[in-house]
Motif scaffolding. Structure first.
Motif: not given
Length: 81
Positions: A34-35, A32
């Motif tokens: 780049e979430s 995650w």
């Protein structure tokens, strides 16, 4: 449920939540990274938890009651001597 038991329960709930966040650090770093939604949720939780902690810390009724009892006991003891 008595007061001490409720306080201990709170402590263990917060320790459990802290452990959960430590465990979530692994998938957060791996999958995650780049979430944006994950970052938003973690930020909202951090703000909520810090506000909840400050409200608990600001509630000093128990401490004030205890200090009042101590002061009364010392005053009574001082009168006896």
């Amino acid at each position: 449920m008595d007061k001490r038991r409720r306080q201990r329960r709170k402590v263990w709930i917060h320790r459990g939540l802290a452990s959960m966040w430590v465990l979530l650090a692994i998938p957060a770093a791996l999958w995650w990274a780049e979430s944006i939604l994950f970052v938003i949720l973690v930020s909202l939780y951090a703000n909520f938890a810090s506000e909840l902690a400050t409200s608990e810390a600001a509630d000093d009724r128990d401490v004030c009651d205890r200090l009042d009892r101590i002061e009364r006991a010392l005053a009574e003891r001082g009168d006896d001597q």
